[in-house]
Design a protein around this motif. Sequence first.
Motif, short mmCIF file in Angstrom:
data_model
loop_
_atom_site.label_atom_id
_atom_site.label_comp_id
_atom_site.label_asym_id
_atom_site.label_seq_id
_atom_site.Cartn_x
_atom_site.Cartn_y
_atom_site.Cartn_z
N VAL B 70 1.61 6.52 1.80
CA VAL B 70 1.40 4.95 1.78
C VAL B 70 1.51 4.48 0.22
O VAL B 70 1.97 3.47 0.05
N ARG B 71 1.29 5.34 -0.81
CA ARG B 71 1.12 4.77 -2.13
C ARG B 71 2.57 5.04 -2.65
O ARG B 71 2.72 4.31 -3.81
N LEU B 72 3.37 5.68 -2.12
CA LEU B 72 4.71 5.76 -2.52
C LEU B 72 5.36 4.18 -2.25
O LEU B 72 6.29 3.92 -2.93
N LEU B 73 4.90 3.64 -1.17
CA LEU B 73 5.72 2.44 -0.52
C LEU B 73 5.42 1.51 -1.49
O LEU B 73 6.18 0.47 -1.78
N ASN B 74 4.24 1.24 -2.12
CA ASN B 74 4.05 0.22 -3.25
C ASN B 74 3.89 0.84 -4.62
O ASN B 74 3.58 0.27 -5.61
N ARG B 75 4.36 2.08 -4.91
CA ARG B 75 4.47 2.70 -6.00
C ARG B 75 3.41 2.92 -6.86
O ARG B 75 3.37 2.79 -7.94
N LEU B 76 2.23 3.06 -6.35
CA LEU B 76 1.17 3.32 -6.91
C LEU B 76 1.36 4.86 -7.31
O LEU B 76 0.53 5.12 -8.33
N ILE B 77 2.10 5.53 -6.63
CA ILE B 77 2.55 6.84 -7.00
C ILE B 77 4.13 6.70 -6.98
O ILE B 77 4.80 5.93 -6.19
N GLU B 78 4.59 7.14 -8.20
CA GLU B 78 6.14 7.27 -8.08
C GLU B 78 6.87 8.02 -7.39
O GLU B 78 6.37 9.41 -7.61
N PRO B 79 7.81 7.83 -6.44
CA PRO B 79 8.46 8.70 -5.74
C PRO B 79 9.19 9.78 -6.46
O PRO B 79 9.58 9.18 -7.71
N THR B 80 9.44 11.10 -6.22
CA THR B 80 10.54 11.74 -6.98
C THR B 80 11.94 11.49 -6.45
O THR B 80 12.69 11.39 -7.31
N SER B 81 12.10 11.14 -5.25
CA SER B 81 13.30 10.63 -5.04
C SER B 81 13.25 9.98 -3.64
O SER B 81 12.24 9.82 -2.76
N ILE B 184 3.25 -7.56 4.48
CA ILE B 184 3.12 -6.23 4.51
C ILE B 184 1.55 -5.96 4.35
O ILE B 184 0.99 -6.26 3.12
N LEU B 185 0.79 -5.40 4.88
CA LEU B 185 -0.70 -4.96 4.63
C LEU B 185 -0.70 -3.39 4.76
O LEU B 185 -0.58 -2.94 5.98
N LEU B 186 -1.07 -2.65 3.67
CA LEU B 186 -0.98 -1.18 3.78
C LEU B 186 -2.51 -1.02 3.65
O LEU B 186 -3.36 -1.72 2.94
N MET B 187 -3.02 -0.08 4.85
CA MET B 187 -4.49 0.01 5.09
C MET B 187 -4.58 1.77 4.92
O MET B 187 -4.20 2.18 5.89
N ASP B 188 -5.11 2.01 3.88
CA ASP B 188 -5.41 3.44 3.57
C ASP B 188 -6.73 3.97 4.21
O ASP B 188 -7.76 3.79 3.51
N GLU B 189 -6.82 4.58 5.35
CA GLU B 189 -7.96 5.04 6.06
C GLU B 189 -8.98 4.07 5.94
O GLU B 189 -10.17 4.04 5.55
N ALA B 190 -8.62 2.83 6.31
CA ALA B 190 -9.41 1.41 6.01
C ALA B 190 -10.83 1.72 6.56
O ALA B 190 -12.07 0.90 6.04
N PHE B 191 -10.88 2.16 7.64
CA PHE B 191 -12.05 2.35 8.64
C PHE B 191 -12.57 3.59 8.73
O PHE B 191 -13.79 3.79 9.48
N SER B 192 -12.24 4.46 8.04
CA SER B 192 -12.77 6.00 8.19
C SER B 192 -14.16 6.10 7.52
O SER B 192 -14.71 7.03 7.88
N ALA B 193 -14.65 5.20 6.59
CA ALA B 193 -15.83 5.46 6.08
C ALA B 193 -16.87 4.64 6.81
O ALA B 193 -18.11 4.52 6.33
N LEU B 194 -16.65 4.19 7.98
CA LEU B 194 -17.47 3.28 8.56
C LEU B 194 -17.95 3.81 9.81
O LEU B 194 -17.29 4.88 10.10
N ASP B 195 -19.36 3.63 10.18
CA ASP B 195 -19.72 4.43 11.51
C ASP B 195 -19.10 4.08 12.67
O ASP B 195 -18.49 2.97 12.64
N PRO B 196 -18.94 4.93 13.66
CA PRO B 196 -18.11 4.80 14.61
C PRO B 196 -18.19 3.23 15.42
O PRO B 196 -17.19 2.64 15.83
N LEU B 197 -19.49 2.95 15.67
CA LEU B 197 -19.51 1.62 16.54
C LEU B 197 -18.91 0.21 15.62
O LEU B 197 -17.97 -0.43 16.03
N ILE B 198 -18.96 0.11 14.27
CA ILE B 198 -18.61 -0.61 13.47
C ILE B 198 -17.16 -0.50 13.28
O ILE B 198 -16.13 -1.37 13.24
N ARG B 199 -16.48 0.84 13.52
CA ARG B 199 -15.27 1.12 13.24
C ARG B 199 -14.33 0.61 14.31
O ARG B 199 -13.59 -0.15 14.22
#
Lengths: 275, 398
Positions: B70-81, B184-199
């Motif tokens: 997902v970070r390659l998509l907005n180049r927070l990480i540079e793709p190799t190719s 486009i909205l990139l959501m990186d594990e956006a709800f993973s840190a929340l407890d199950p009900l809130i999630r």
Amino acid sequence: MNLLKIPLGDWIEKLEEWLTGNLGPLFDFIRSVIGSMVDGIEASLIVAPAMVLIVLITALAYWIGKWRIALFAFIGLLLIDNLGLWEPSMQSLSLVLTASILSVVFGVPIGILCARSQTTQNIVTPVLDFMQTMPAFVYLLPAVSFFSLGVVPGVIASIIFAIPPTIRLTNLGIRQVPSELVEAADAFGSTPAQKLVKLQLPLAMPTIMAGINQTIMLSLSMVVISSMIGAQGVGAFVYRAVTQAKTGIGFEAGIAIVIMAILLDRLTQSAFKKK
Amino acid sequence: MSIIEVKQLTKIFGQEPQRGEKLLREGWSKDNIYKETKLTVGVNKASFSIQPGEIFVIMGLSGSGKSTLVRLLNRLIEPTSGQVLFKGKDIVKMNAVDLRQLRRKNIGMVFQKFALFPHRTVLSNVEYGLEVQGIDRWQRKELAQKVLKLVGLEGWENSMPDQLSGGMQQRVGLARGLANDPDILLMDEAFSALDPLIRKDMQHELLLLQARMKKTIIFITHDLDEALRIGDRIALMKDGSIVQIGTPEEILIQPADKYVERFVEDVDLSKVLTAAHVMLQPETVSPERGPRVALQLMRDNGVSTLFVTDKEQQLRGVLTAEDASLALKENKSIEQVMQEDVPRVSPGTLLNELFEIMADTRLPVAVVDERDRLKGIVIKGAILSALAGNAVPEAGAR
């Protein structure tokens, strides 16, 4: 054995000679800038009677700190005045303030550069180690030959000795900003300057302030050494007391330095916290 | 046209990544490449395309490369190719200025640990993306307040992030991601840190928001339930490669390989599949026809019930063979003999909710839309077949 000795000392003296010979105008310029800074600060500190300044500083201490600091400021400063050390103390203070201001002006940007580039950090770090561990007396000598006797080489020596914490802690503070926040700033399209001003500097501020506090304390510790090359002030009283074995005067001047140190430390700390 | 098209996107971490690329082309595995060269394959030749308005879920266990991807998509990480085409323009080739512009206007991001700026208020966190664009103070305040309202945080503008609960903090994160009105909205594990009900709440709200705002969402998760709940399509990753891309049903019912199969074997299908997945094409008759025609239709199609629908396809009732014979004998119309009290469900009804309804009736259950138009029927056999993991042959494709 002697034949093999590297003539390091000779080289350094040659370099010193060359610098004095070729960069004279530059040194003169620096000398006049720093000299007038010190004079300006000193003049504004002693323009009013001591009592006025004591009340002002006490009020300032009350405003940014607690009443205990204010009380300490009032009694401590009265004591300095009573011992007849007011004017020399203000002379020393203006040296300390000049050195500190210049340390911040140069130290913070250098720290920022270090945080941004690993190469810069790799170059700057050993230089800082060198500046902090080389005995201060050693670089008093070239300072004198570049800037002649007086308060200016004292300021320069103080900066060399006192600037490292500001640089180091600015660098550290910026590097400690959590990487996910930096990533977030990038993800929303910040320019490097926006990232610095809107995110990194604000979050690094407490650390940078701790560095500046250290810098102020270290430059205060240089006042006695500076007096050896002709800087006026309370440091000169200590130096004279030592050379003439006058314990009483030495202690009086020493206590004045201690009072200034505690005041500067508490005041800067509370001011930074208040921010 | 797809809004994002990813072609052969590859990321290799380490010195001289080209060495790794060569080995990848020769078919080396991630582990062997690491042993040989100390290079880590983050993402291995990922290719997919995403349609506007789609929720595309990238799922995988930790270390599978999903966060890197997902970070390659907005180049927070540079793709190799490889290529990332946004509306046809290659993001990988963009210069710093264009890339910044793209991040400001077109791609928002929401982070796993929220990544809110702790020294800024809720409002000024949300304003951040607008602020860096140089939008003036009043306008960005207005925009930010609008999105805060959208995520249900009206009245919290002046709080600091650490005064909010985890769920509320992530609403701020979501609002910040939406404030620029990105495509486009990139959501990186956006709800993973929340407890199950809130999630679960947040997943639900995301779907509601999505229905209103029609954003394209690329959602990263390691949680299969989450992927199945919100994904229009799911890409499953393993060791940096995409193993399978498909709708949730395709992934569940036709796993591409043993890995995917193992991944999905514990899923309770009855909580995933809906009436729409198992419904069959209904045999219908219009109320104007006579009972003789109805009986003939039943014979021709081999069924014992017909659904009576009018010209607008609205469901009027159900007609059994007995009803039709009765009508024929007593010379009545279909409308007079049909049973109007037909069990009805919406296409989104989950199978586990259907069980109870099915138990109470011997008739097929009608699947109708919000205007009571007949979309299909559900019979017991189709449900059992779907739960057994078989594709429903005639399933009304969504």
